[in-house]
Design a protein around this motif. Structure first.
Motif, PDB file in Angstrom:
ATOM      1  N   ALA A 176     -17.197   7.429 -48.545  1.00 48.76           N
ATOM      2  CA  ALA A 176     -17.234   8.439 -47.488  1.00 48.76           C
ATOM      3  C   ALA A 176     -18.594   9.145 -47.459  1.00 48.76           C
ATOM      4  O   ALA A 176     -19.142   9.405 -46.379  1.00 48.76           O
ATOM      5  N   GLN A 177     -19.147   9.441 -48.639  1.00 44.75           N
ATOM      6  CA  GLN A 177     -20.464  10.084 -48.701  1.00 44.75           C
ATOM      7  C   GLN A 177     -21.543   9.167 -48.124  1.00 44.75           C
ATOM      8  O   GLN A 177     -22.449   9.623 -47.427  1.00 44.75           O
ATOM      9  N   LEU A 178     -21.435   7.881 -48.402  1.00 47.20           N
ATOM     10  CA  LEU A 178     -22.405   6.930 -47.866  1.00 47.20           C
ATOM     11  C   LEU A 178     -22.307   6.876 -46.344  1.00 47.20           C
ATOM     12  O   LEU A 178     -23.318   6.915 -45.650  1.00 47.20           O
ATOM     13  N   HIS A 179     -21.085   6.814 -45.842  1.00 48.54           N
ATOM     14  CA  HIS A 179     -20.880   6.797 -44.384  1.00 48.54           C
ATOM     15  C   HIS A 179     -21.453   8.062 -43.752  1.00 48.54           C
ATOM     16  O   HIS A 179     -22.150   8.005 -42.729  1.00 48.54           O
ATOM     17  N   ARG A 180     -21.185   9.193 -44.365  1.00 43.50           N
ATOM     18  CA  ARG A 180     -21.682  10.476 -43.856  1.00 43.50           C
ATOM     19  C   ARG A 180     -23.207  10.514 -43.889  1.00 43.50           C
ATOM     20  O   ARG A 180     -23.852  10.933 -42.930  1.00 43.50           O
ATOM     21  N   ALA A 181     -23.791  10.083 -45.007  1.00 46.79           N
ATOM     22  CA  ALA A 181     -25.250  10.093 -45.144  1.00 46.79           C
ATOM     23  C   ALA A 181     -25.905   9.205 -44.092  1.00 46.79           C
ATOM     24  O   ALA A 181     -26.893   9.596 -43.465  1.00 46.79           O
ATOM     25  N   ARG A 182     -25.343   8.044 -43.880  1.00 45.58           N
ATOM     26  CA  ARG A 182     -25.900   7.137 -42.865  1.00 45.58           C
ATOM     27  C   ARG A 182     -25.798   7.755 -41.471  1.00 45.58           C
ATOM     28  O   ARG A 182     -26.716   7.629 -40.659  1.00 45.58           O
ATOM     29  N   GLY A 183     -24.673   8.406 -41.188  1.00 44.59           N
ATOM     30  CA  GLY A 183     -24.507   9.057 -39.888  1.00 44.59           C
ATOM     31  C   GLY A 183     -25.511  10.189 -39.690  1.00 44.59           C
ATOM     32  O   GLY A 183     -26.103  10.335 -38.614  1.00 44.59           O
ATOM     33  N   LEU A 184     -25.716  10.992 -40.726  1.00 46.51           N
ATOM     34  CA  LEU A 184     -26.700  12.069 -40.647  1.00 46.51           C
ATOM     35  C   LEU A 184     -28.106  11.510 -40.451  1.00 46.51           C
ATOM     36  O   LEU A 184     -28.905  12.073 -39.701  1.00 46.51           O
TER      37      LEU A 184
END
Length: 183
Positions: A166-174
């Motif tokens: 989830a953190q990776l997905h969030r980081a990529r989105g940001l």
């Protein structure tokens, strides 16, 4: 392995053994050999805070000097040193109270620039990575840059594998938002 690398590896092993026996010059050679890679990792994990990356690099080498007697040659010295250095950076992130969902609100990330596609835009990418929340940045760097698996990241950051994903997905989105990529 090419001969130059094999020879370098043998020299590395000799220097590791000499340094473990207290030879400071051997450790200095190891420092010169490995400092660039370690500093690069510390720079990425610190969010491109150059002063902090310098401090973390120095802390990692101090810790390596202190723990050199625990190196068992089951892996390459560079691998052992790298893992130790990343742990130093992760402990720093934890010590600073890095909230896995804190510090940067998605709405506060500026919308500007174009999607990076060449080396000329590297600085913009580095700035965007540097603005990520610390744990999201750590997951992104460890996974996408350093090649760690989610299981390793979860273990090191004391989170569930799903949280790492989830953190990776969030980081990529940001990052996409910061770099102006519309999806």
């Amino acid at each position: 392995m090419p001969p130059a690398l094999a020879a370098g590896h043998n020299d590395d092993t000799d220097d590791v053994r000499a340094a473990a026996a207290g030879d400071r010059q051997a450790f200095q050679r190891l420092y010169r050999l490995h400092a660039g890679r370690i500093h690069g990792a510390m720079l990425r994990l610190s969010g491109y805070d150059h002063a902090r990356a310098e401090d973390l690099t120095q802390d990692a080498f101090v810790r390596a000097w202190q723990k050199l007697d625990s190196f068992r040659e089951q892996s390459a010295f560079g691998t052992w040193l790298y893992r130790l250095a990343v742990n130093v950076a992760l402990m720093d992130i934890r010590a600073r109270g890095a909230d896995p969902v804190g510090y940067v609100d998605e709405d506060s990330v500026p919308e500007h620039g174009e999607t990076p596609f060449c080396a000329a835009e590297r600085e913009e990418l580095e700035r965007a990575i540097g603005k990520l929340p610390p744990r999201a940045r750590a997951v992104l760097v460890l996974h996408d840059v350093e090649g760690w698996r989610h299981e390793e990241i979860a273990r090191e950051l004391d989170m569930a594998v799903g949280s790492s994903k989830a953190q990776l997905h969030r980081a990529r989105g940001l990052l996409r938002k910061a770099l102006g990529e519309v999806r």
